[in-house]
Design an enzyme around this catalytic site. Structure first.
Site, PDB file in Angstrom:
ATOM      1  N   GLU A 287      27.703  28.510  36.228  1.00 45.39           N
ATOM      2  CA  GLU A 287      27.504  29.915  36.593  1.00 45.39           C
ATOM      3  C   GLU A 287      26.693  30.681  35.531  1.00 45.39           C
ATOM      4  OE1 GLU A 287      31.543  30.475  39.279  1.00 45.39           O
ATOM      5  OE2 GLU A 287      31.671  30.726  37.126  1.00 45.39           O
TER       6      GLU A 287
ATOM      7  N   GLY B 119      35.514  31.809  47.393  1.00 47.25           N
ATOM      8  CA  GLY B 119      35.806  31.358  48.758  1.00 47.25           C
ATOM      9  C   GLY B 119      35.737  32.555  49.703  1.00 47.25           C
TER      10      GLY B 119
ATOM     11  N   ILE C 231      42.169  28.915  46.372  1.00 42.02           N
ATOM     12  CA  ILE C 231      42.691  29.088  47.735  1.00 42.02           C
ATOM     13  C   ILE C 231      42.091  28.022  48.658  1.00 42.02           C
ATOM     14  CG2 ILE C 231      43.025  30.697  49.656  1.00 42.02           C
ATOM     15  CD1 ILE C 231      44.297  31.616  46.951  1.00 42.02           C
TER      16      ILE C 231
ATOM     17  N   MET D 201      38.919  33.715  40.894  1.00 49.63           N
ATOM     18  CA  MET D 201      39.987  33.620  39.915  1.00 49.63           C
ATOM     19  C   MET D 201      39.793  34.487  38.656  1.00 49.63           C
ATOM     20  SD  MET D 201      40.567  29.510  40.422  1.00 49.63           S
ATOM     21  CE  MET D 201      42.099  29.401  39.525  1.00 49.63           C
ATOM     22  N   GLU D 202      38.761  35.308  38.635  1.00 46.36           N
ATOM     23  CA  GLU D 202      38.515  36.108  37.418  1.00 46.36           C
ATOM     24  C   GLU D 202      38.158  37.581  37.666  1.00 46.36           C
ATOM     25  OE1 GLU D 202      36.556  33.307  38.024  1.00 46.36           O
ATOM     26  OE2 GLU D 202      37.887  31.932  36.939  1.00 46.36           O
TER      27      GLU D 202
ATOM     28  N   ASP E 125      32.699  28.110  49.552  1.00 46.00           N
ATOM     29  CA  ASP E 125      33.638  27.462  50.473  1.00 46.00           C
ATOM     30  C   ASP E 125      34.331  28.520  51.313  1.00 46.00           C
ATOM     31  OD1 ASP E 125      35.022  27.697  47.599  1.00 46.00           O
ATOM     32  OD2 ASP E 125      36.533  28.021  49.132  1.00 46.00           O
TER      33      ASP E 125
HETATM   34  N1  ADE Z   1      36.161  29.872  43.661  1.00 44.60           N
HETATM   35  C1  ADE Z   1      35.399  29.289  44.594  1.00 44.60           C
HETATM   36  N2  ADE Z   1      36.107  29.062  45.715  1.00 44.60           N
HETATM   37  C2  ADE Z   1      37.367  29.514  45.482  1.00 44.60           C
HETATM   38  C3  ADE Z   1      38.553  29.536  46.222  1.00 44.60           C
HETATM   39  N3  ADE Z   1      38.602  29.025  47.456  1.00 44.60           N
HETATM   40  N4  ADE Z   1      39.675  30.066  45.660  1.00 44.60           N
HETATM   41  C4  ADE Z   1      39.629  30.561  44.397  1.00 44.60           C
HETATM   42  N5  ADE Z   1      38.521  30.542  43.629  1.00 44.60           N
HETATM   43  C5  ADE Z   1      37.399  30.028  44.160  1.00 44.60           C
END
Ligand code: ADE
Length: 232
Positions: free
Chosen positions: A13, A79, A156, A176-177, A200
């Site tokens: 990233e 996601g 997730i 997550m951040e 995703d």
């Molecule tokens: N980063 C990329 N995809 C994610 C997901 N599904 N959950 C949490 N962090 C992510």
């Protein structure tokens, strides 16, 4: 803005941005490497904070205390939580909330941080508009959406959890951040924006292709940041 902190959780990233900047100083602190210098003539500090909310929050504090940044941008992948937001598209944060903050046992709604005046931290409105405009110019083939970023210390990949995040938080994407960066920016009274490209669908669907999607998504975001930085 005089100096902007640019934070990514993972190497992929930030690697593109690091390769494009004129690095003048590298500082090691709390296990993170801070690259200070110029990106498209703008003073920046680019850093890989590592995964999760604690790393992200600490990173912002170091950027403020040691480097004196007056704004932060979080770039990376996420996601999707909405059917219309596809893999490769970009979400620009309207605000960011910590979806794993749960004091419901004491009567608080999920996500509410007790004793704080706010639990969903609002991104800077000028940054949001600039990011959307720049994204349309430099990534014309992908969708760009404004929406809420929800963050927690979990990847997730389960439809039931995804549905809960949609129902409880009306999130556009999960990562997550972002909310930890938003929270730390709020406490330091500096503006922020979270920019996330979708890697995703956050539901555990067909993940043979995840590494490839992740790489492409991170590249979209890096391109956006590289051009956005010239305007702010
Ligand atoms: N980063 C990329 N995809 C994610 C997901 N599904 N959950 C949490 N962090 C992510």
């Amino acid at each position: 803005m005089k100096k902007v902190g640019i934070i990514g959780a993972m190497e992929l990233e930030v690697s593109e941005l690091k390769s494009k900047m004129d690095v003048q100083n590298v500082v090691d602190k709390a296990g993170m490497k801070f690259y200070e210098g110029l990106l498209n003539e703008k003073n920046v500090v680019v850093v890989q904070c590592g995964i999760g909310k604690v790393n992200a929050g600490m990173c912002v504090q170091i950027l403020v205390d040691l480097f004196g940044v007056d704004a932060v941008i979080n770039t990376g992948v996420a996601g999707s939580l909405q059917a219309k937001i596809n893999i490769g598209d970009i979400v620009v944060s309207t605000d960011a909330c910590e979806h794993d903050m749960d004091v419901s046992a004491l009567g608080y709604e999920p996500g509410i941080i007790p004793q704080m005046e706010t639990s969903c931290f609002e991104a800077d409105k000028t940054f949001i508009q600039q990011a959307i405009d720049v994204c349309k110019e430099v990534n014309p083939d992908i969708g760009v959406y404004e929406g809420r970023v929800v963050s927690g210390d979990q990847f997730i990949s389960d439809s039931a959890v995804k549905d809960k995040l949609i129902k409880q938080f009306d999130g556009a994407c999960a990562e997550m951040e972002g909310a930890a960066i938003a929270h730390a920016a709020f406490l330091n009274q500096i503006p922020f924006v979270v920019l996330r490209a979708i890697s995703d669908k956050a539901d555990g669907s067909a993940h043979m292709d995840y590494p490839e999607f992740e790489r492409a998504a991170a590249a979209h975001c890096a391109k956006l940041v590289e051009h956005l930085i010239m305007r702010i």
